[in-house]
Design a protein around this motif. Structure first.
Motif, PDB file in Angstrom:
ATOM      1  N   THR A  30       0.851  -1.118  -0.216  1.00 23.18           N
ATOM      2  CA  THR A  30      -0.123  -0.222  -0.151  1.00 23.18           C
ATOM      3  C   THR A  30       0.623   1.216  -0.095  1.00 23.18           C
ATOM      4  N   ALA A  31       0.252   2.375  -0.590  1.00 27.99           N
ATOM      5  CA  ALA A  31       1.264   3.548  -0.444  1.00 27.99           C
ATOM      6  C   ALA A  31       1.243   3.997   0.772  1.00 27.99           C
ATOM      7  N   ILE A  32       0.504   4.045   1.541  1.00 31.13           N
ATOM      8  CA  ILE A  32       0.525   4.447   3.049  1.00 31.13           C
ATOM      9  C   ILE A  32       1.376   3.652   3.902  1.00 31.13           C
ATOM     10  N   GLY A  33       1.355   2.378   3.538  1.00 29.83           N
ATOM     11  CA  GLY A  33       2.351   1.397   4.271  1.00 29.83           C
ATOM     12  C   GLY A  33       3.678   1.753   3.649  1.00 29.83           C
TER      13      GLY A  33
ATOM     14  N   HIS B 203      13.068   9.769  -0.987  1.00 27.55           N
ATOM     15  CA  HIS B 203      13.523  10.519  -1.494  1.00 27.55           C
ATOM     16  C   HIS B 203      12.825  12.018  -1.901  1.00 27.55           C
ATOM     17  N   ARG B 204      11.284  11.581  -2.555  1.00 31.42           N
ATOM     18  CA  ARG B 204      10.643  12.587  -2.837  1.00 31.42           C
ATOM     19  C   ARG B 204       9.580  12.957  -1.847  1.00 31.42           C
ATOM     20  N   GLY B 205       9.541  11.942  -0.501  1.00 34.64           N
ATOM     21  CA  GLY B 205       8.284  12.458   0.421  1.00 34.64           C
ATOM     22  C   GLY B 205       7.246  11.932   0.382  1.00 34.64           C
ATOM     23  N   TRP B 206       6.543  11.165  -0.515  1.00 36.82           N
ATOM     24  CA  TRP B 206       5.606  10.491  -0.555  1.00 36.82           C
ATOM     25  C   TRP B 206       5.371   9.282  -1.498  1.00 36.82           C
ATOM     26  N   ALA B 207       4.137   8.491  -1.454  1.00 33.68           N
ATOM     27  CA  ALA B 207       4.155   7.416  -2.182  1.00 33.68           C
ATOM     28  C   ALA B 207       2.721   7.307  -3.087  1.00 33.68           C
ATOM     29  N   ALA B 208       2.692   6.439  -4.039  1.00 29.53           N
ATOM     30  CA  ALA B 208       1.363   6.465  -4.687  1.00 29.53           C
ATOM     31  C   ALA B 208       1.156   5.032  -5.062  1.00 29.53           C
ATOM     32  N   GLU B 209      -0.185   4.770  -5.562  1.00 31.12           N
ATOM     33  CA  GLU B 209      -0.455   3.285  -5.750  1.00 31.12           C
ATOM     34  C   GLU B 209      -1.722   3.408  -6.606  1.00 31.12           C
TER      35      GLU B 209
END
Length: 261
Positions: A134-137, A173-179
């Motif tokens: 998951t992105a949040i994970g 590196h970028r500070g966020w994740a996506a799914e």
């Protein structure tokens, strides 16, 4: 307020800027050196002040232990609630807050988006999900110390471990994740970390929407809104986030952090 208590607390506040001599301590509270010495010795006996070998005084370990205890008792869900509500109202998407627990994501809060028309849809609050999937994970895993992140990557096998390690490095590196539609629920999602006092992620917040209503490219345009909210929650929680916040989005101010210290 008792004059002695007032002077002692003012003196402790001045020590927050670094070690001071007896003369400097007396000057900071406007008293004679003998009075300042009595206060410093009392604070030293209780562990709030430590005397250095050069006869200067600095904050003692008791201050740190009490600060850590106070931070542990702060409910990140309660702190985040108004910011998540504002984000939900602005973007219209589902907003979530989660923490990492036993290598899984544990959802602490969720506000349904405008597309959640099914009143019988179960909330994610209290539910668990795969951290790596998951992105949040992945945001939470990326915020672990190097040994913890490496252990999470090692839990996967072969190419999957290498892929996860690379993804966590990119998230860091970028500070966020996506799914995008990685689960049975066809949703798109972006997530960002909430930083604690040591700068590491203590929680993460996310924006999600049905993939057929909001494609990934459209959801990515909300990343600045998400980063703004994550920054505001971090500051209100007493954390030390990477500066990405924007006051004209969420109305947060750096002074919000001072109110918690």
């Amino acid at each position: 307020m008792s004059q002695s208590v007032d002077r002692a607390l003012t003196l402790l506040g001045s020590l927050g800027d670094g070690p001071v001599t007896l003369e400097q301590a007396a000057g900071s509270i406007g008293v004679h050196k003998s009075t300042a010495l009595r206060l410093l010795r009392t604070l030293e006996e209780h562990g709030f002040v430590h005397r250095l070998s050069d006869r200067r005084y600095r904050l003692g370990g008791r201050v740190l232990s009490l600060a850590q205890r106070a931070l542990q008792e702060i409910d990140v869900r309660q702190v985040a609630a108004p910011y998540l509500a504002a984000l939900n109202e602005r973007c219209g998407c589902t907003v979530q807050l989660a923490v990492l627990q036993d290598d899984e994501v544990l959802y602490l809060d969720e506000l349904a988006g405008r597309w959640s028309t099914d009143p019988g849809r179960p909330t994610r609050i209290g539910r668990r999900a795969s951290a790596a999937g998951t992105a949040i994970g992945r945001v939470l895993l990326a915020g672990l110390p190097p040994t913890g992140a490496a252990a999470s990557s090692a839990a996967a096998s072969g190419a999957a471990a290498d892929t996860l390690a690379a993804e966590l490095a990119a998230v860091r590196h970028r500070g966020w994740a996506a799914e995008s539609a990685e689960h049975r629920e066809a949703v798109t999602c972006v997530a960002a970390p909430v930083a604690g006092s040591d700068g590491r992620a203590v929680a993460a917040c996310a924006i999600s929407a049905p993939a057929d209503r909001m494609p990934s490219a459209e959801l990515l345009r909300l990343v600045p809104e998400l980063l703004c909210t994550a920054e505001a929650v971090s500051l209100a929680y007493g954390g030390s986030p990477t500066p990405r916040w924007c006051e004209n989005r969420c109305g947060a101010r750096p002074a919000a952090r001072a109110s918690r210290t």
